[in-house]
Write a protein that holds these residues in place. Structure first.
Motif, PDB file in Angstrom:
ATOM      1  N   VAL A 206       0.840  -1.203   0.000  1.00  0.00           N
ATOM      2  CA  VAL A 206       0.000   0.000   0.000  1.00  0.00           C
ATOM      3  C   VAL A 206       0.871   1.246   0.000  1.00  0.00           C
ATOM      4  CG1 VAL A 206      -1.708   1.304   1.315  1.00  0.00           C
ATOM      5  CG2 VAL A 206      -1.879  -1.189   1.184  1.00  0.00           C
ATOM      6  N   ALA A 207       1.911   1.236   0.845  1.00  0.00           N
ATOM      7  CA  ALA A 207       2.787   2.403   0.965  1.00  0.00           C
ATOM      8  C   ALA A 207       3.499   2.709  -0.341  1.00  0.00           C
ATOM      9  CB  ALA A 207       3.803   2.183   2.080  1.00  0.00           C
ATOM     10  N   GLN A 208       3.844   1.659  -1.079  1.00  0.00           N
ATOM     11  CA  GLN A 208       4.573   1.829  -2.332  1.00  0.00           C
ATOM     12  C   GLN A 208       3.769   2.621  -3.355  1.00  0.00           C
ATOM     13  OE1 GLN A 208       5.936  -1.896  -4.028  1.00  0.00           O
ATOM     14  NE2 GLN A 208       7.863  -0.941  -4.621  1.00  0.00           N
ATOM     15  N   ASN A 209       2.453   2.533  -3.248  1.00  0.00           N
ATOM     16  CA  ASN A 209       1.577   3.246  -4.181  1.00  0.00           C
ATOM     17  C   ASN A 209       1.165   4.622  -3.673  1.00  0.00           C
ATOM     18  OD1 ASN A 209       1.515   1.087  -6.055  1.00  0.00           O
ATOM     19  ND2 ASN A 209       0.019   0.010  -4.780  1.00  0.00           N
ATOM     20  N   PRO A 312      10.636   2.242  18.640  1.00  0.00           N
ATOM     21  CA  PRO A 312       9.242   2.379  18.217  1.00  0.00           C
ATOM     22  C   PRO A 312       9.053   1.897  16.783  1.00  0.00           C
ATOM     23  CG  PRO A 312      10.328   4.496  18.091  1.00  0.00           C
ATOM     24  CD  PRO A 312      11.340   3.533  18.666  1.00  0.00           C
ATOM     25  N   LEU A 313       7.819   1.618  16.420  1.00  0.00           N
ATOM     26  CA  LEU A 313       7.501   1.121  15.086  1.00  0.00           C
ATOM     27  C   LEU A 313       7.050   2.226  14.129  1.00  0.00           C
ATOM     28  CD1 LEU A 313       7.116  -1.354  13.259  1.00  0.00           C
ATOM     29  CD2 LEU A 313       4.861  -1.663  14.264  1.00  0.00           C
ATOM     30  N   LYS A 314       6.427   3.261  14.675  1.00  0.00           N
ATOM     31  CA  LYS A 314       5.833   4.294  13.829  1.00  0.00           C
ATOM     32  C   LYS A 314       6.824   4.966  12.863  1.00  0.00           C
ATOM     33  CE  LYS A 314       1.410   4.386  14.547  1.00  0.00           C
ATOM     34  NZ  LYS A 314       1.323   2.968  14.889  1.00  0.00           N
ATOM     35  N   PRO A 315       8.098   5.200  13.243  1.00  0.00           N
ATOM     36  CA  PRO A 315       9.011   5.809  12.264  1.00  0.00           C
ATOM     37  C   PRO A 315       9.137   4.996  10.984  1.00  0.00           C
ATOM     38  CG  PRO A 315       9.992   5.867  14.448  1.00  0.00           C
ATOM     39  CD  PRO A 315       8.742   5.038  14.554  1.00  0.00           C
ATOM     40  N   LEU A 316       9.150   3.652  11.113  1.00  0.00           N
ATOM     41  CA  LEU A 316       9.278   2.805   9.925  1.00  0.00           C
ATOM     42  C   LEU A 316       8.062   2.940   9.025  1.00  0.00           C
ATOM     43  CD1 LEU A 316      10.768  -0.468  11.487  1.00  0.00           C
ATOM     44  CD2 LEU A 316      11.976   1.386  10.317  1.00  0.00           C
ATOM     45  N   GLU A 317       6.870   2.969   9.616  1.00  0.00           N
ATOM     46  CA  GLU A 317       5.658   3.154   8.815  1.00  0.00           C
ATOM     47  C   GLU A 317       5.694   4.492   8.087  1.00  0.00           C
ATOM     48  OE1 GLU A 317       2.166   0.582  11.081  1.00  0.00           O
ATOM     49  OE2 GLU A 317       2.085   2.760  11.060  1.00  0.00           O
ATOM     50  N   ALA A 318       6.037   5.542   8.832  1.00  0.00           N
ATOM     51  CA  ALA A 318       6.074   6.877   8.228  1.00  0.00           C
ATOM     52  C   ALA A 318       7.071   6.940   7.074  1.00  0.00           C
ATOM     53  CB  ALA A 318       6.436   7.912   9.295  1.00  0.00           C
ATOM     54  N   MET A 319       8.234   6.354   7.259  1.00  0.00           N
ATOM     55  CA  MET A 319       9.255   6.354   6.210  1.00  0.00           C
ATOM     56  C   MET A 319       8.783   5.551   5.004  1.00  0.00           C
ATOM     57  SD  MET A 319      12.292   5.860   8.977  1.00  0.00           S
ATOM     58  CE  MET A 319      13.676   5.429   7.939  1.00  0.00           C
ATOM     59  N   ALA A 320       8.103   4.431   5.243  1.00  0.00           N
ATOM     60  CA  ALA A 320       7.592   3.618   4.142  1.00  0.00           C
ATOM     61  C   ALA A 320       6.578   4.392   3.302  1.00  0.00           C
ATOM     62  CB  ALA A 320       6.952   2.337   4.688  1.00  0.00           C
ATOM     63  N   PHE A 321       5.776   5.219   3.955  1.00  0.00           N
ATOM     64  CA  PHE A 321       4.767   6.006   3.245  1.00  0.00           C
ATOM     65  C   PHE A 321       5.350   7.286   2.635  1.00  0.00           C
ATOM     66  CE2 PHE A 321       1.691   3.305   5.369  1.00  0.00           C
ATOM     67  CZ  PHE A 321       0.664   3.231   4.439  1.00  0.00           C
ATOM     68  N   GLY A 322       6.660   7.441   2.687  1.00  0.00           N
ATOM     69  CA  GLY A 322       7.289   8.600   2.080  1.00  0.00           C
ATOM     70  C   GLY A 322       7.063   9.877   2.846  1.00  0.00           C
ATOM     71  N   ARG A 370      15.764  14.514   0.036  1.00  0.00           N
ATOM     72  CA  ARG A 370      16.822  13.488  -0.075  1.00  0.00           C
ATOM     73  C   ARG A 370      16.838  12.599   1.169  1.00  0.00           C
ATOM     74  NH1 ARG A 370      19.632  17.881  -2.547  1.00  0.00           N
ATOM     75  NH2 ARG A 370      20.674  18.444  -0.580  1.00  0.00           N
ATOM     76  N   THR A 371      16.668  13.212   2.336  1.00  0.00           N
ATOM     77  CA  THR A 371      16.598  12.431   3.583  1.00  0.00           C
ATOM     78  C   THR A 371      15.389  11.510   3.559  1.00  0.00           C
ATOM     79  OG1 THR A 371      17.673  14.212   4.827  1.00  0.00           O
ATOM     80  CG2 THR A 371      16.430  12.588   6.095  1.00  0.00           C
ATOM     81  N   LEU A 372      14.265  12.044   3.111  1.00  0.00           N
ATOM     82  CA  LEU A 372      13.031  11.259   3.006  1.00  0.00           C
ATOM     83  C   LEU A 372      13.242  10.036   2.116  1.00  0.00           C
ATOM     84  CD1 LEU A 372       9.501  12.735   2.311  1.00  0.00           C
ATOM     85  CD2 LEU A 372      10.363  10.846   0.955  1.00  0.00           C
ATOM     86  N   LYS A 373      13.868  10.243   0.956  1.00  0.00           N
ATOM     87  CA  LYS A 373      14.090   9.131   0.024  1.00  0.00           C
ATOM     88  C   LYS A 373      15.011   8.071   0.630  1.00  0.00           C
ATOM     89  CE  LYS A 373      15.489   7.939  -4.681  1.00  0.00           C
ATOM     90  NZ  LYS A 373      16.213   6.736  -4.216  1.00  0.00           N
ATOM     91  N   CYS A 374      16.056   8.509   1.312  1.00  0.00           N
ATOM     92  CA  CYS A 374      16.960   7.545   1.969  1.00  0.00           C
ATOM     93  C   CYS A 374      16.204   6.717   2.995  1.00  0.00           C
ATOM     94  CB  CYS A 374      18.115   8.283   2.641  1.00  0.00           C
ATOM     95  SG  CYS A 374      19.341   8.966   1.506  1.00  0.00           S
ATOM     96  N   GLY A 375      15.334   7.374   3.740  1.00  0.00           N
ATOM     97  CA  GLY A 375      14.552   6.662   4.746  1.00  0.00           C
ATOM     98  C   GLY A 375      13.597   5.659   4.128  1.00  0.00           C
ATOM     99  N   ARG A 376      12.942   6.059   3.062  1.00  0.00           N
ATOM    100  CA  ARG A 376      12.002   5.145   2.402  1.00  0.00           C
ATOM    101  C   ARG A 376      12.729   3.948   1.814  1.00  0.00           C
ATOM    102  NH1 ARG A 376       7.207   6.921  -1.914  1.00  0.00           N
ATOM    103  NH2 ARG A 376       5.687   5.424  -1.073  1.00  0.00           N
ATOM    104  N   ASP A 377      13.870   4.182   1.179  1.00  0.00           N
ATOM    105  CA  ASP A 377      14.656   3.084   0.611  1.00  0.00           C
ATOM    106  C   ASP A 377      15.136   2.137   1.714  1.00  0.00           C
ATOM    107  OD1 ASP A 377      14.315   4.185  -1.883  1.00  0.00           O
ATOM    108  OD2 ASP A 377      16.317   5.088  -1.980  1.00  0.00           O
TER     109      ASP A 377
END
Length: 402
Positions: A206-209, A312-322, A370-377
């Motif tokens: 879902v996050a990828q889209n 915490p888990l929420k940072p990973l979700e947020a990063m996945a959603f860009g 750029r930071t956002l993209k690194c986190g999502r990747d």
């Protein structure tokens, strides 16, 4: 291989704990492990049925069998209410054994807290099958400063958690910081396996889209409102960065619930700022809408033993959603985001430093993108439950062979 997961709580509760549990179950299913779950006598499900199918997993509801008036709450509990919960331990243990025998499981995997571990150990011992205990947090730290009685209860809680780990055939924990804490309690290093927090494959799909943020005006917090989160700090920093008369395009939203809601609401009301909103709790189906309503997730945890060690888990979700993540530099956040290249960090407890990062994100879009993209990747490459769950498979196989 078939595994019975003993959970203190699960959906419909929407917490970091239940999200991790869902990730564990879905990840194990994805690699061919058959899973079934049972929840504690203190949590109601979606219905009064003995079991339900949740996200494709059969979940037994002990509360519907062991009828009682107790429930799960983060509010301070009396000594008597704690005693009443402990009185249900044997009934829960017998029910776990009944379900494990009925489902013909190979391993029983109990998840925090110790109540689940003790009950699961009884069932595993009587059935002659291995028991794994998953230790996720320093629970004793949450209550040690709430008075004299709580101080002694905190010590008892730490003792109980340590005893639960000693009773287990193997211990799983969520990061290296907690593993070090466990080893200091006398648990052998080789007896402990780290399985990091991750994001489920279904949520990643879902996050990828979802389109990543392109500017940073809509700031927010998603999660539990408790005193360890530093949310009063966030309110002060937001007002410092964006005076109400000068930044009409900027907003601050709080999604979730928790024991500090009333305090935070009163503090926000004193700001007389219509840009600050409390949006309430949300269902799992609404996660996408929540993240799409925000550009930047702020996690201003204060420095405490629990926040230094628990991820915490929420940072990973947020990063996945860009979404851009701004977090304090406590050990748990630094470890889970993978370092400062994936998120903006600031010294924990420093209102001025947090204000500076909020302003930086708003005014410096390109470096933050750029930071956002690194986190999502980072999340897509390293924090997928389908891959992370292979560590569980090895733990179970070793126990069954042994």
């Amino acid at each position: 291989m078939k595994v019975l997961h003993v959970l203190y709580n699960y959906f419909p509760d929407h917490t970091g704990s239940t999200i991790r549990s869902e990730g564990v179950l879905s990840g194990q299913k994805a690699i061919g492990i058959e899973v079934v779950a049972i929840t504690s006598p203190f949590q109601s499900g979606f219905s009064d049925a003995e079991y339900e199918t949740v996200e494709g997993v059969k979940v037994y509801r002990a509360k519907n069998v062991i009828c009682n008036e107790l429930d799960i709450s983060e509010k301070p509990k009396s000594l008597w209410s704690r005693v009443k919960k402990l009185r249900l331990l044997l009934s829960f243990a017998r029910y776990i054994r009944e379900v494990a025998e009925k489902e013909q499981v190979d391993v029983i995997h109990a998840h925090s807290m110790f109540f689940c571990a003790f009950a699961a150990k009884y069932a595993s011992k009587t059935l002659g099958i291995p028991m794994v205990y998953e230790f996720r947090s320093l629970w004793e730290e949450r209550s040690k400063n709430q008075g004299i009685v709580s101080k002694y209860l905190s010590k008892l809680l730490k003792f109980s958690e340590t005893l639960a780990m000693r009773a287990a055939d193997h211990v799983v924990t969520i990061n290296q910081g907690l593993k070090s804490n466990i080893v200091k309690r006398g648990i052998r290093d080789q007896h402990v396996t780290v399985v990091s927090n991750a994001v489920s494959s279904s949520l990643l799909s879902v996050a990828q889209n979802t389109t990543s943020s392109t500017s940073f005006c809509r700031f927010g917090y998603v999660g539990n409102f408790s005193d360890i989160e530093g949310l009063d700090l966030l309110l002060e920093a937001f007002s410092l960065s964006f005076p109400v008369d000068g930044f009409p395009d900027v907003s601050l939203s709080f999604w979730g619930r928790g024991p500090d809601l009333e305090y935070l609401s009163a503090l926000a009301e004193s700001k007389n700022d219509p840009r600050i909103k409390f949006c309430g709790p949300f269902s799992r189906d609404s996660v996408t809408l929540v993240y799409e309503s925000l550009d930047c997730i702020v996690i201003p945890r204060i420095s405490l033993p629990i926040t230094e060690l628990v991820t915490p888990l929420k940072p990973l979700e947020a990063m996945a959603f860009g979404r851009l993540v701004i977090g304090s530099d406590v050990g748990g956040i630094v470890e889970v985001v993978g370092g400062s290249e994936n998120a903006l960090l600031f010294p924990a407890g420093d209102t001025v430093a947090l204000s500076s990062q909020l302003s930086f994100a708003h005014e410096n879009i390109e470096p933050c993108l750029r930071t956002l993209k690194c986190g999502r990747d980072f999340v897509f490459e390293n924090r997928n439950w389908s891959e992370v769950s292979r560590a569980y498979s090895k733990v179970y196989q070793d126990l069954l062979v042994g």
